[in-house]
Write a protein that holds these residues in place. Structure first.
Motif, PDB file in Angstrom:
ATOM      1  N   LEU A 254       3.725 -16.519   2.846  1.00  0.00           N
ATOM      2  CA  LEU A 254       3.879 -16.181   1.390  1.00  0.00           C
ATOM      3  C   LEU A 254       2.520 -15.977   0.652  1.00  0.00           C
ATOM      4  CD1 LEU A 254       5.710 -14.235  -0.618  1.00  0.00           C
ATOM      5  CD2 LEU A 254       5.349 -15.612  -2.227  1.00  0.00           C
ATOM      6  N   PRO A 255       1.559 -16.790   0.682  1.00  0.00           N
ATOM      7  CA  PRO A 255       0.053 -16.384   0.373  1.00  0.00           C
ATOM      8  C   PRO A 255      -0.260 -15.182   1.351  1.00  0.00           C
ATOM      9  CG  PRO A 255       0.204 -18.554  -0.038  1.00  0.00           C
ATOM     10  CD  PRO A 255       1.931 -18.394   0.871  1.00  0.00           C
ATOM     11  N   THR A 256      -0.324 -15.232   2.047  1.00  0.00           N
ATOM     12  CA  THR A 256      -0.985 -14.177   2.992  1.00  0.00           C
ATOM     13  C   THR A 256      -0.360 -13.069   3.661  1.00  0.00           C
ATOM     14  OG1 THR A 256      -1.374 -16.636   4.502  1.00  0.00           O
ATOM     15  CG2 THR A 256      -1.795 -13.842   5.553  1.00  0.00           C
ATOM     16  N   LEU A 257       0.995 -12.906   2.810  1.00  0.00           N
ATOM     17  CA  LEU A 257       1.575 -11.748   2.976  1.00  0.00           C
ATOM     18  C   LEU A 257       1.189 -10.999   1.540  1.00  0.00           C
ATOM     19  CD1 LEU A 257       5.713 -12.681   4.102  1.00  0.00           C
ATOM     20  CD2 LEU A 257       3.401 -11.048   5.205  1.00  0.00           C
ATOM     21  N   VAL A 258       0.719 -12.060   0.566  1.00  0.00           N
ATOM     22  CA  VAL A 258       0.969 -11.212  -1.080  1.00  0.00           C
ATOM     23  C   VAL A 258      -0.318 -10.598  -0.771  1.00  0.00           C
ATOM     24  CG1 VAL A 258       0.217 -12.216  -3.413  1.00  0.00           C
ATOM     25  CG2 VAL A 258       2.160 -13.112  -2.308  1.00  0.00           C
ATOM     26  N   GLU A 259      -1.567 -11.387  -0.026  1.00  0.00           N
ATOM     27  CA  GLU A 259      -3.236 -11.144   0.434  1.00  0.00           C
ATOM     28  C   GLU A 259      -3.363  -9.489   0.640  1.00  0.00           C
ATOM     29  OE1 GLU A 259      -6.857 -11.835   2.387  1.00  0.00           O
ATOM     30  OE2 GLU A 259      -5.645 -14.107   2.374  1.00  0.00           O
ATOM     31  N   ILE A 260      -2.243  -9.488   1.691  1.00  0.00           N
ATOM     32  CA  ILE A 260      -2.205  -8.309   2.913  1.00  0.00           C
ATOM     33  C   ILE A 260      -1.447  -7.249   2.039  1.00  0.00           C
ATOM     34  CG2 ILE A 260      -0.415  -6.967   4.758  1.00  0.00           C
ATOM     35  CD1 ILE A 260      -0.524  -9.903   6.276  1.00  0.00           C
TER      36      ILE A 260
ATOM     37  N   ARG B  60       5.469  -8.001  -5.158  1.00  0.00           N
ATOM     38  CA  ARG B  60       5.490  -6.851  -5.506  1.00  0.00           C
ATOM     39  C   ARG B  60       4.577  -6.701  -6.286  1.00  0.00           C
ATOM     40  NH1 ARG B  60      10.328  -4.184  -7.818  1.00  0.00           N
ATOM     41  NH2 ARG B  60      11.994  -6.047  -7.534  1.00  0.00           N
ATOM     42  N   ASP B  61       3.814  -7.501  -7.593  1.00  0.00           N
ATOM     43  CA  ASP B  61       2.649  -7.452  -8.126  1.00  0.00           C
ATOM     44  C   ASP B  61       1.944  -7.216  -7.383  1.00  0.00           C
ATOM     45  OD1 ASP B  61       4.601  -7.766 -10.146  1.00  0.00           O
ATOM     46  OD2 ASP B  61       3.812  -9.844 -10.559  1.00  0.00           O
ATOM     47  N   ALA B  62       1.547  -7.939  -6.287  1.00  0.00           N
ATOM     48  CA  ALA B  62       0.699  -7.725  -5.243  1.00  0.00           C
ATOM     49  C   ALA B  62       0.221  -6.027  -4.310  1.00  0.00           C
ATOM     50  CB  ALA B  62       0.246  -8.275  -3.925  1.00  0.00           C
ATOM     51  N   ALA B  63       0.970  -5.746  -4.025  1.00  0.00           N
ATOM     52  CA  ALA B  63       1.679  -4.318  -3.422  1.00  0.00           C
ATOM     53  C   ALA B  63       0.975  -3.330  -4.988  1.00  0.00           C
ATOM     54  CB  ALA B  63       3.225  -4.410  -3.102  1.00  0.00           C
ATOM     55  N   ALA B  64       1.290  -3.938  -6.182  1.00  0.00           N
ATOM     56  CA  ALA B  64       0.903  -2.804  -6.967  1.00  0.00           C
ATOM     57  C   ALA B  64      -0.256  -2.402  -6.906  1.00  0.00           C
ATOM     58  CB  ALA B  64       1.891  -3.258  -8.521  1.00  0.00           C
TER      59      ALA B  64
ATOM     60  N   ALA C  84       0.775   4.308  -2.595  1.00  0.00           N
ATOM     61  CA  ALA C  84       1.851   4.026  -3.273  1.00  0.00           C
ATOM     62  C   ALA C  84       2.937   3.162  -2.860  1.00  0.00           C
ATOM     63  CB  ALA C  84       3.035   5.690  -2.832  1.00  0.00           C
ATOM     64  N   THR C  85       3.339   2.538  -3.406  1.00  0.00           N
ATOM     65  CA  THR C  85       4.640   1.782  -3.392  1.00  0.00           C
ATOM     66  C   THR C  85       5.647   1.221  -3.626  1.00  0.00           C
ATOM     67  OG1 THR C  85       2.993  -0.134  -4.386  1.00  0.00           O
ATOM     68  CG2 THR C  85       2.468   0.271  -2.163  1.00  0.00           C
TER      69      THR C  85
END
Length: 209
Positions: free
Chosen positions: A130-136, A164-168, A173-174
């Protein structure tokens, strides 16, 4: 029923890549790269290709290695598939990428490294990373819709909200949708599965035009 076909596509350097694709019966609205799950291009992936083709999309799935696939492997496979779509007359702003299960994680990787018209992830293994996915997710370069089940536990819910917060924070658009109680494949919740399918179609309708 729309049929799928598998063929070898010759790259510019003379090497070949195996692709499975499905063509719409009528006018082609655009092209979708479909990233498969760990088991490869299964009957389920072929059904997805056919279903999306029935909606007017020229769909194509590159064949790549299973769970040990690297980010570069995914990007290379996507680049080849995009070249195939270009050869078939699809314009760059009418191309998208979609993945279910492990392919959902793959679609997120692609959407953060390539500029496509739209991207969709439905479920996805790999939340241990997850930390990697959040960074991505914070570096997304393609409009991205992510839909995830939280398996009904608090940890799963927190992880999806972090994503969600990371993508925002990305400059495109996310939208991240969490389905309480659904598993990562959505196969135990027909209602969530049906809604995710409609959201997928709506996202491509909105961004690939």
């Amino acid at each position: 029923m729309t049929l799928t076909h598998t063929d070898d596509y010759q790259r510019a350097d003379g090497s070949t890549a195996r692709l499975t694709f499905a063509e719409p019966e009528g006018v082609i609205r655009g092209g979708l790269v479909v990233l498969h799950e760990a088991e490869g291009v299964t009957d389920g992936v072929k059904l997805l290709l056919a279903s999306l083709a029935s909606e007017g999309w020229l769909t194509v799935a590159p064949h790549f290695a299973g769970e040990d696939v690297t980010s570069q492997d995914l990007l290379d496979a996507t680049d080849v598939t995009v070249a195939w779509l270009t050869d078939h007359g699809v314009e760059a702003d009418l191309m998208g990428v979609v993945g279910f299960d492990l392919g959902g994680t793959a679609a997120l990787v692609v959407a953060s490294h390539r500029r496509l018209g739209a991207a969709v992830s439905v479920g996805g293994q790999g939340f241990t990373e997850l930390p990697t996915l959040v960074e991505i997710a914070g570096k997304l370069t393609s409009p991205w819709l992510g839909m995830y089940g939280d398996s009904g536990d608090e940890t799963g819910a927190i992880e999806v909200e972090q994503l969600r917060d990371a993508a925002a924070s990305a400059k495109v658009a996310t939208n991240v949708v969490r389905y309480p109680g659904a598993n990562h494949r959505f196969d135990a919740d027909p209602g969530a599965s049906a809604e995710a399918w409609q959201r997928t179609l709506d996202w491509f309708d909105a961004h690939l035009r």
